[in-house]
Design an enzyme around this catalytic site. Sequence first.
Site, PDB file in Angstrom:
ATOM      1  N   LYS A  71      38.392  42.186  41.064  1.00 36.55           N
ATOM      2  CA  LYS A  71      39.363  41.129  40.770  1.00 36.55           C
ATOM      3  C   LYS A  71      39.156  40.647  39.339  1.00 36.55           C
ATOM      4  O   LYS A  71      38.014  40.579  38.855  1.00 36.55           O
ATOM      5  CB  LYS A  71      39.150  39.988  41.771  1.00 36.55           C
ATOM      6  CG  LYS A  71      40.147  38.842  41.694  1.00 36.55           C
ATOM      7  CD  LYS A  71      39.818  37.821  42.779  1.00 36.55           C
ATOM      8  CE  LYS A  71      40.766  36.640  42.781  1.00 36.55           C
ATOM      9  NZ  LYS A  71      40.413  35.669  43.843  1.00 36.55           N
ATOM     10  N   SER A 146      44.246  35.005  46.849  1.00 30.33           N
ATOM     11  CA  SER A 146      44.504  35.326  45.454  1.00 30.33           C
ATOM     12  C   SER A 146      44.016  36.716  45.040  1.00 30.33           C
ATOM     13  O   SER A 146      44.343  37.194  43.953  1.00 30.33           O
ATOM     14  CB  SER A 146      43.859  34.267  44.556  1.00 30.33           C
ATOM     15  OG  SER A 146      42.455  34.198  44.758  1.00 30.33           O
ATOM     16  N   SER A 170      40.928  33.689  50.109  1.00 28.25           N
ATOM     17  CA  SER A 170      41.518  34.560  49.082  1.00 28.25           C
ATOM     18  C   SER A 170      41.168  36.033  49.188  1.00 28.25           C
ATOM     19  O   SER A 170      41.761  36.858  48.498  1.00 28.25           O
ATOM     20  CB  SER A 170      41.135  34.049  47.685  1.00 28.25           C
ATOM     21  OG  SER A 170      41.860  32.891  47.370  1.00 28.25           O
TER      22      SER A 170
END
EC number: 3.5.1.-
Length: 446
Positions: A71, A146, A170
């Site tokens: 990420k 996310s 997330s």
Amino acid sequence: MREMITLESLCRALADEQIAAEELRERALDTEARLTLLNCFIREGDAVSQFGEADQARKGTSLWGVPVSFKDNICVRGLPLTAGTRGMSGFIADQDAAIVSQLKALGAVVAGKNNMHELSFGVTSINPHWGAVGNPVAPGYCAGGSSGGSAAAVASGIVPLSVGTDTGGSIRIPAAFCGITGFRPTTGRLSTAGIIPVSHTKDCVGLLTRTAGDAEFVYGLLSGKQQSFPLNRTGPCRIGLPVSMWSDLDGEVERACINALSLLRKTGFEFVEIDDADIVELNQTLTFTVPLYEFFADFAQSLLSLGWKHGIHHIFAQVDDANVKGIINHHLGEGAIKPAHYLSSLQNGELLKRKMDELFARHHIKLLGYPTVPCRVPHLDHADRPEFFSQAIRNTDLASNAMLPSITIPVGPEGRLPVGLSFDAPRARDAFLLSNVSLIEKVLKG
């Protein structure tokens, strides 16, 4: 890579030279090139130059040659670090996050940085600057967030493993939406050093994989507890079903999860309903107060430690996501959380942990089980509603606030929208959780 049954089998094939690391790299690059519209990677430059190569000096290590993506709030030395926001475009990390160093030491190859919800402040990964992350298994639908780019990269077969972060869901929300596994360890089990934070209290580094077995394999390596034989499994166990988390469910979500429980019940798993009303009330006092108070100090301190020269307002002024901008402006102004309110929430967090310990003991349960997200995967056109955030994290946020290990696995029927079923264990029972959910996964797959 998708034809490899497990990540462990892929590692064995690489070690036995049944497949070359370079061939695996080329396959991943080819797959990414075919699926560029997924927007699952943030590439400031061409993909080939940002996709690492197997380190021959580490040949023989456990994950040698395995492509792993990260990420884009996780530092990877020499690669862009944007946290999914335009104001950080062009910033290059000069260090590896602790988790990156660990995986490199195990021989993993850095495949690149994954797209994400801007500044980790949302659950859709509809990123106005880098593009909305597409859902590989449900085209036109939301990938979740996310850590949406990480989930999409795994679900599409570009990589077998991605590393994300989870504050209130997330990792688990996008994993559920993309039909894969998402694992959040006990808070603090994996270092968050070198990661742009939301909240030092709630943030957690975790894994996105195709299966629970893959997550168990990788976590065993990272925790130094990998064994050459299967972990002793207790077999079917008693699982608590929190009443609030099974209420007000979308019909398809409810059917998929109940069908999964029915299959497990036939093999000896026992389920008991848990009245969690007092837990819900306490949990709600932490959901937003703690991360929104901590973010502004944690974010600024993190940027300073990484050598950022422009100040946080340079970034905030360029935030593109209207919901994120609204949250930031509100909490920098009249909505600023008072220190006393924050401290009260921290105290409630300690009380919540004690109450969860008592809940597991009082009901003689080993795990909690519940639908990961109460609603079905939304279409991209309808996902970016402000109220969707609270709906999406309704069930996942308890594990974050109570610092429990938590994992979601796919249970949706073939050809329908993905559905995730989550399981939580008491704190520090990560290996137990992974072992038992790997068993559950095998039962559900028949």
